[in-house]
Design a protein around this motif. Structure first.
Motif, PDB file in Angstrom:
ATOM      1  N   ALA A  30       0.844  -1.203   0.000  1.00 23.15           N
ATOM      2  CA  ALA A  30       0.000   0.000   0.000  1.00 23.15           C
ATOM      3  C   ALA A  30       0.877   1.250   0.000  1.00 23.15           C
ATOM      4  O   ALA A  30       0.605   2.216  -0.733  1.00 23.15           O
ATOM      5  CB  ALA A  30      -0.919  -0.012   1.218  1.00 23.15           C
ATOM      6  N   ALA A  31       1.948   1.235   0.785  1.00 23.51           N
ATOM      7  CA  ALA A  31       2.839   2.402   0.861  1.00 23.51           C
ATOM      8  C   ALA A  31       3.519   2.642  -0.483  1.00 23.51           C
ATOM      9  O   ALA A  31       3.633   3.784  -0.940  1.00 23.51           O
ATOM     10  CB  ALA A  31       3.888   2.180   1.950  1.00 23.51           C
ATOM     11  N   LEU A  32       3.935   1.560  -1.137  1.00 24.66           N
ATOM     12  CA  LEU A  32       4.597   1.704  -2.442  1.00 24.66           C
ATOM     13  C   LEU A  32       3.612   2.269  -3.468  1.00 24.66           C
ATOM     14  O   LEU A  32       3.958   3.142  -4.263  1.00 24.66           O
ATOM     15  CB  LEU A  32       5.160   0.356  -2.912  1.00 24.66           C
ATOM     16  N   HIS A  33       2.353   1.795  -3.420  1.00 22.52           N
ATOM     17  CA  HIS A  33       1.338   2.284  -4.360  1.00 22.52           C
ATOM     18  C   HIS A  33       1.023   3.751  -4.134  1.00 22.52           C
ATOM     19  O   HIS A  33       0.825   4.516  -5.062  1.00 22.52           O
ATOM     20  CB  HIS A  33       0.032   1.483  -4.194  1.00 22.52           C
ATOM     21  N   GLU A  34       0.961   4.138  -2.856  1.00 23.58           N
ATOM     22  CA  GLU A  34       0.559   5.518  -2.542  1.00 23.58           C
ATOM     23  C   GLU A  34       1.735   6.474  -2.462  1.00 23.58           C
ATOM     24  O   GLU A  34       1.568   7.647  -2.129  1.00 23.58           O
ATOM     25  CB  GLU A  34      -0.227   5.542  -1.228  1.00 23.58           C
ATOM     26  N   GLY A  35       2.935   5.969  -2.699  1.00 21.92           N
ATOM     27  CA  GLY A  35       4.109   6.839  -2.666  1.00 21.92           C
ATOM     28  C   GLY A  35       4.460   7.323  -1.263  1.00 21.92           C
ATOM     29  O   GLY A  35       5.056   8.395  -1.116  1.00 21.92           O
ATOM     30  N   VAL A  36       4.090   6.555  -0.243  1.00 15.15           N
ATOM     31  CA  VAL A  36       4.451   6.940   1.129  1.00 15.15           C
ATOM     32  C   VAL A  36       5.896   6.502   1.383  1.00 15.15           C
ATOM     33  O   VAL A  36       6.263   5.364   1.088  1.00 15.15           O
ATOM     34  CB  VAL A  36       3.509   6.249   2.152  1.00 15.15           C
ATOM     35  N   SER A  37       6.688   7.419   1.921  1.00 11.10           N
ATOM     36  CA  SER A  37       8.093   7.082   2.178  1.00 11.10           C
ATOM     37  C   SER A  37       8.182   5.994   3.247  1.00 11.10           C
ATOM     38  O   SER A  37       7.534   6.072   4.294  1.00 11.10           O
ATOM     39  CB  SER A  37       8.822   8.346   2.655  1.00 11.10           C
ATOM     40  N   LEU A  62       3.228   6.055   7.729  1.00 15.67           N
ATOM     41  CA  LEU A  62       2.965   4.615   7.593  1.00 15.67           C
ATOM     42  C   LEU A  62       1.915   4.170   8.615  1.00 15.67           C
ATOM     43  O   LEU A  62       1.010   3.394   8.293  1.00 15.67           O
ATOM     44  CB  LEU A  62       4.258   3.811   7.784  1.00 15.67           C
ATOM     45  N   ALA A  63       2.042   4.696   9.834  1.00 14.71           N
ATOM     46  CA  ALA A  63       1.075   4.326  10.876  1.00 14.71           C
ATOM     47  C   ALA A  63      -0.305   4.838  10.496  1.00 14.71           C
ATOM     48  O   ALA A  63      -1.319   4.153  10.698  1.00 14.71           O
ATOM     49  CB  ALA A  63       1.527   4.888  12.225  1.00 14.71           C
ATOM     50  N   SER A  64      -0.344   6.028   9.927  1.00 16.42           N
ATOM     51  CA  SER A  64      -1.648   6.584   9.543  1.00 16.42           C
ATOM     52  C   SER A  64      -2.220   5.842   8.326  1.00 16.42           C
ATOM     53  O   SER A  64      -3.431   5.623   8.227  1.00 16.42           O
ATOM     54  CB  SER A  64      -1.515   8.098   9.347  1.00 16.42           C
ATOM     55  N   LEU A  65      -1.344   5.413   7.431  1.00 16.66           N
ATOM     56  CA  LEU A  65      -1.798   4.606   6.287  1.00 16.66           C
ATOM     57  C   LEU A  65      -2.424   3.300   6.785  1.00 16.66           C
ATOM     58  O   LEU A  65      -3.463   2.862   6.279  1.00 16.66           O
ATOM     59  CB  LEU A  65      -0.599   4.312   5.366  1.00 16.66           C
ATOM     60  N   LEU A  66      -1.812   2.688   7.791  1.00 17.08           N
ATOM     61  CA  LEU A  66      -2.339   1.429   8.331  1.00 17.08           C
ATOM     62  C   LEU A  66      -3.757   1.621   8.896  1.00 17.08           C
ATOM     63  O   LEU A  66      -4.599   0.728   8.810  1.00 17.08           O
ATOM     64  CB  LEU A  66      -1.380   0.877   9.407  1.00 17.08           C
ATOM     65  N   ASP A  67      -4.024   2.815   9.437  1.00 14.89           N
ATOM     66  CA  ASP A  67      -5.375   3.108   9.944  1.00 14.89           C
ATOM     67  C   ASP A  67      -6.389   3.221   8.811  1.00 14.89           C
ATOM     68  O   ASP A  67      -7.571   2.971   8.983  1.00 14.89           O
ATOM     69  CB  ASP A  67      -5.381   4.451  10.702  1.00 14.89           C
TER      70      ASP A  67
END
Ligand code: C5P
Length: 219
Positions: A41-48, A55-60
């Motif tokens: 998900a991080a790679l798709h959304e371009g999150v470092s 990353l923690a907020s993406l997991l939420d």
């Protein structure tokens, strides 16, 4: 009853955990797949991958689903089947960078404990016996020589029709183990009360029987 199976990369944890769960009628939970889904998900959304807060907020914001099907476990990210995608070398190479952040681990642990609280589980990962389920009735630390682990991965890749290089795979596994063992929070460790199972030269069936035996001794 809960069973925790930890160990280094490529030790055969997921195969063994899945078969053990099937034999006992328990639910199998692959915690590595959860870290892999977040990495994807991080790679798709371009999150470092070095941005702990993001990353923690993406997991939420994402949903990670594990579903047991006749063909094996399927992994869903926001209801999309990503079972194959999360095994891509790009994810394998970078997942440890995501898993080392304390805030990410804290949230993952909450999700994992919730899953284990609902039914009897066989859970595999790196910190299950030490942190996630310290009260698990059976704890196994599954390992094998680096050569055998690399060779198993190599054969698995070829069977799936992917290109693979044995030496590169061995290096990748060693690097991942090092990052997982050196991190400050919940590093890859054998729990004090775990049974160490070195599966070098053992068949999958032999390893599963040994774990079932350990379970029988507990009941
Ligand atoms: O088990 P698998 O090899 O799929 O795990 C991928 C990665 O996820 C590990 O190398 C590790 O960085 C992370 N992981 C973890 N804690 C767990 C399970 C996996 O840090 N309980």
């Amino acid at each position: 009853m809960n069973i925790a199976i930890d160990g280094p990369a490529g030790a055969g944890k997921s195969t063994v955990a899945q078969l053990t769960a099937k034999h006992l009628g328990y639910t199998y939970i692959d915690t590595g797949a959860m870290y892999r889904a977040l990495t994807l998900a991080a790679l798709h959304e371009g999150v470092s991958l070095s941005d702990e807060e993001e990353l923690a907020s993406l997991l939420d914001r994402i949903s990670i689903g594990l579903q047991q099907q006749a063909s094996g476990q399927r992994v869903f990210l926001n209801n999309r089947d990503v079972t194959e995608e999360i095994r891509h070398p790009d994810v394998s190479r970078q997942v440890s960078l995501v898993a080392k952040h304390p805030k990410v681990r804290e949230k993952m642990m909450v999700l994992q404990r919730k899953l284990a609280g609902q039914e009897s589980v066989v859970m595999d990962g790196r910190d299950i016996g030490t942190f996630v389920l310290p009260d698990a009735e059976v704890k196994v630390f599954l390992t094998a020589s680096i050569e055998e682990r690399a060779m198993r991965r190599y054969k698995e890749m070829l069977e799936k029709g992917h290109d693979a290089n044995l030496a590169d795979l061995q290096l990748e596994i060693q690097l991942r183990d090092k990052t997982d063992s050196d991190r400050e929070v919940a590093p890859l460790r054998c729990a004090e009360d775990a049974t160490i199972l070195d599966s070098t030269g053992m068949t999958i069936e032999q390893v599963v029987s040994r774990i079932i035996e350990l379970c029988k001794n507990k009941t």
